[in-house]
Scaffold this motif. Sequence first.
Motif, short mmCIF file in Angstrom:
data_model
loop_
_atom_site.label_atom_id
_atom_site.label_comp_id
_atom_site.label_asym_id
_atom_site.label_seq_id
_atom_site.Cartn_x
_atom_site.Cartn_y
_atom_site.Cartn_z
N ASP A 266 -91.23 26.57 8.40
CA ASP A 266 -91.58 25.36 7.66
C ASP A 266 -90.33 24.92 6.90
O ASP A 266 -89.87 25.62 5.99
N ILE A 267 -89.78 23.76 7.23
CA ILE A 267 -88.50 23.34 6.67
C ILE A 267 -88.60 23.04 5.17
O ILE A 267 -87.64 23.30 4.41
N ASP A 268 -89.72 22.52 4.73
CA ASP A 268 -89.87 22.29 3.29
C ASP A 268 -89.79 23.60 2.52
O ASP A 268 -89.10 23.70 1.49
N ALA A 269 -90.49 24.62 3.01
CA ALA A 269 -90.43 25.93 2.36
C ALA A 269 -89.02 26.51 2.46
O ALA A 269 -88.52 27.14 1.52
N ALA A 270 -88.38 26.32 3.61
CA ALA A 270 -87.03 26.84 3.80
C ALA A 270 -86.05 26.21 2.81
O ALA A 270 -85.20 26.88 2.23
N ALA A 271 -86.17 24.91 2.60
CA ALA A 271 -85.28 24.22 1.66
C ALA A 271 -85.50 24.70 0.23
O ALA A 271 -84.55 24.82 -0.55
N GLU A 272 -86.75 24.96 -0.13
CA GLU A 272 -87.03 25.51 -1.46
C GLU A 272 -86.36 26.86 -1.64
O GLU A 272 -85.73 27.14 -2.66
N ASN A 273 -86.51 27.72 -0.64
CA ASN A 273 -85.87 29.03 -0.70
C ASN A 273 -84.36 28.89 -0.72
O ASN A 273 -83.67 29.61 -1.46
N GLY A 274 -83.84 27.98 0.09
CA GLY A 274 -82.40 27.79 0.14
C GLY A 274 -81.83 27.32 -1.19
O GLY A 274 -80.78 27.81 -1.63
N ALA A 275 -82.52 26.38 -1.84
CA ALA A 275 -82.03 25.86 -3.11
C ALA A 275 -82.07 26.94 -4.19
O ALA A 275 -81.12 27.10 -4.97
N TRP A 276 -83.17 27.69 -4.24
CA TRP A 276 -83.30 28.74 -5.26
C TRP A 276 -82.22 29.80 -5.07
O TRP A 276 -81.57 30.24 -6.03
N SER A 277 -82.02 30.22 -3.82
CA SER A 277 -81.10 31.33 -3.56
C SER A 277 -79.64 30.92 -3.67
O SER A 277 -78.77 31.78 -3.82
N ALA A 278 -79.35 29.63 -3.62
CA ALA A 278 -77.96 29.18 -3.73
C ALA A 278 -77.58 28.70 -5.12
O ALA A 278 -76.42 28.85 -5.54
N PHE A 279 -78.53 28.11 -5.85
CA PHE A 279 -78.19 27.40 -7.08
C PHE A 279 -78.68 28.08 -8.36
O PHE A 279 -78.27 27.68 -9.45
N LEU A 280 -79.54 29.09 -8.25
CA LEU A 280 -80.07 29.76 -9.45
C LEU A 280 -78.93 30.28 -10.32
O LEU A 280 -77.99 30.90 -9.83
N HIS A 281 -79.01 30.02 -11.60
CA HIS A 281 -78.01 30.45 -12.58
C HIS A 281 -76.60 30.04 -12.16
O HIS A 281 -75.64 30.80 -12.26
N ALA A 304 -80.56 18.06 5.26
CA ALA A 304 -81.01 16.86 4.57
C ALA A 304 -81.91 17.20 3.38
O ALA A 304 -81.75 16.66 2.28
N LYS A 305 -82.85 18.12 3.59
CA LYS A 305 -83.78 18.45 2.51
C LYS A 305 -83.13 19.32 1.44
O LYS A 305 -83.42 19.17 0.24
N LEU A 306 -82.24 20.22 1.84
CA LEU A 306 -81.52 21.02 0.85
C LEU A 306 -80.61 20.12 0.01
O LEU A 306 -80.53 20.28 -1.22
N SER A 307 -79.97 19.16 0.64
CA SER A 307 -79.10 18.23 -0.09
C SER A 307 -79.89 17.36 -1.05
O SER A 307 -79.44 17.07 -2.17
N GLN A 308 -81.07 16.94 -0.60
CA GLN A 308 -81.92 16.14 -1.48
C GLN A 308 -82.30 16.92 -2.74
O GLN A 308 -82.29 16.39 -3.85
N LYS A 309 -82.62 18.19 -2.55
CA LYS A 309 -82.94 19.03 -3.71
C LYS A 309 -81.72 19.19 -4.62
O LYS A 309 -81.83 19.11 -5.85
N ALA A 310 -80.55 19.43 -4.02
CA ALA A 310 -79.34 19.62 -4.80
C ALA A 310 -79.05 18.38 -5.65
O ALA A 310 -78.67 18.49 -6.82
N LYS A 311 -79.22 17.20 -5.06
CA LYS A 311 -78.93 15.97 -5.78
C LYS A 311 -79.92 15.70 -6.91
O LYS A 311 -79.59 15.00 -7.87
N GLY A 312 -81.11 16.27 -6.81
CA GLY A 312 -82.13 16.01 -7.82
C GLY A 312 -82.21 17.03 -8.94
O GLY A 312 -82.96 16.84 -9.90
#
Length: 485
Positions: A266-281, A304-312
Amino acid sequence: MSFLNIDELTGKIFTGQWTRAHGGDAPIVNPSSGAEVGRAGSSNGQDVAEAAARAAEAQKGWAALPFVERAAILHRAGRVIEDNGAEIIDWFKQEAGAAAGMAGFNVHVGGAECFEAAALASQPYGEILRSEKPRLSFSRQIPVGVVGVISPFNAPLILGIRSVAPALALGNAVILKPDPRTAICGGAVIAEAFRQAGLPEGVLQVLPGGVEAGQQLVADPNVPVIAFTGSTAAGRKIAEAASTHLKRTHLELGGNSPLIVLDDVDIDAAAENGAWSAFLHQGQICMIAGRHIVHESVADEYVAKLSQKAKGLPVGDPLQREVALGPIIDAAQRDKIHGLVTSSVSGGATLAAGGTYDDLFYRPTVLDHVTQETPAYNTEVFGPVASVIRFSSVDELAAIAANSEYGLSLGILTRNPMRGLEIADRIPSGIVHINDQTVDDEAVAPFGGVAASGNGSRVGGRANLEAFTETQWVTMQAEPARYPF
């Protein structure tokens, strides 16, 4: 009443009570504003040598106490941390630049480490052995004596207390040298928690300081075990220095962990995991996922979805407003991060999000179309940067993921967990999370990496018993043995 009185701590180290450091003092700086918010004591070699001698003497009485008394003190220390959580969280925001969630996680795990260590004090500490002779033969785990703990700035409470608490529970004395940049969160908080819990004087001493203090701690003959958390480069130097003194070292070092995204996820779930694991702290965690290895069929959508999260994601001073990312710890680290990003883009990577900063506030960054030679991909960035590389087959995936000097944590996202486990078997890693991202820590679980990420699990769960004790063989028989000469 405040848990910590910063004015009373000015220029002081903890030797069982707050005393002046021979090494002078050093500023405590808020990385968000650059303002000095206090001055911590700065220990030198003399401070460490004196502390080690005190600890060796204090340890004897501490180890002789009934385990229930040691356990009670550990439990009280955990309650002190929990009861003062709001104040400790504010200090994390102020000194470590941590957002509220990361600060709260440190408090939660800090208390849990004390509670788990309290339970460790009552665990069986030996086993009955068979013997060829008519006697009782058994092994037992006895304290090593004094444990030296050297902890970093990024998760200072967790990464200090996870060695301090079990070492104390097993009857050792401890000298903790926290990173001077987080002398409060990683030092004073732990010292005060155990002081208020009633720990005997001299059993725990907290000495923030620089290179001289660390060198003395590694060399001191009263300290047989060193537990170090930090960079791989520093860990190698400590291991080399300790080896000349035949000391045992427990090394939890750097990482450049892969997050694998398979084609069925599921790409939405994957992007959530990706953002948390890359950007936390702000990416300042050893387990952070810098390498995002994504199946080519879903890579465009994932980026695209990971970048959208990063920008927000909101970035700013966690003392001023609710943010997802706070500041990088200092300008040197920020410049290292930005240098890796800019050289990666110059080398052909696509900047999909971020890549800019304001003072120490670095925007969460996504790099696409990287190769295994891209600087931000093949280096531990220790910043909020996700580098995305694509794969087409499982064999290619396994080869890419295993091609790293590090082996700390691994996350695999898939609708088929057994498929994920089969892939994990092909990638060296101390930690594996299937259908979760790479960043996690629990007091009950073993923690450690392989290869350049460290020398295996040395803290957490049963690993604590081996890490902070010596195995002793004992035999007993009714009468003295008789021999032919």
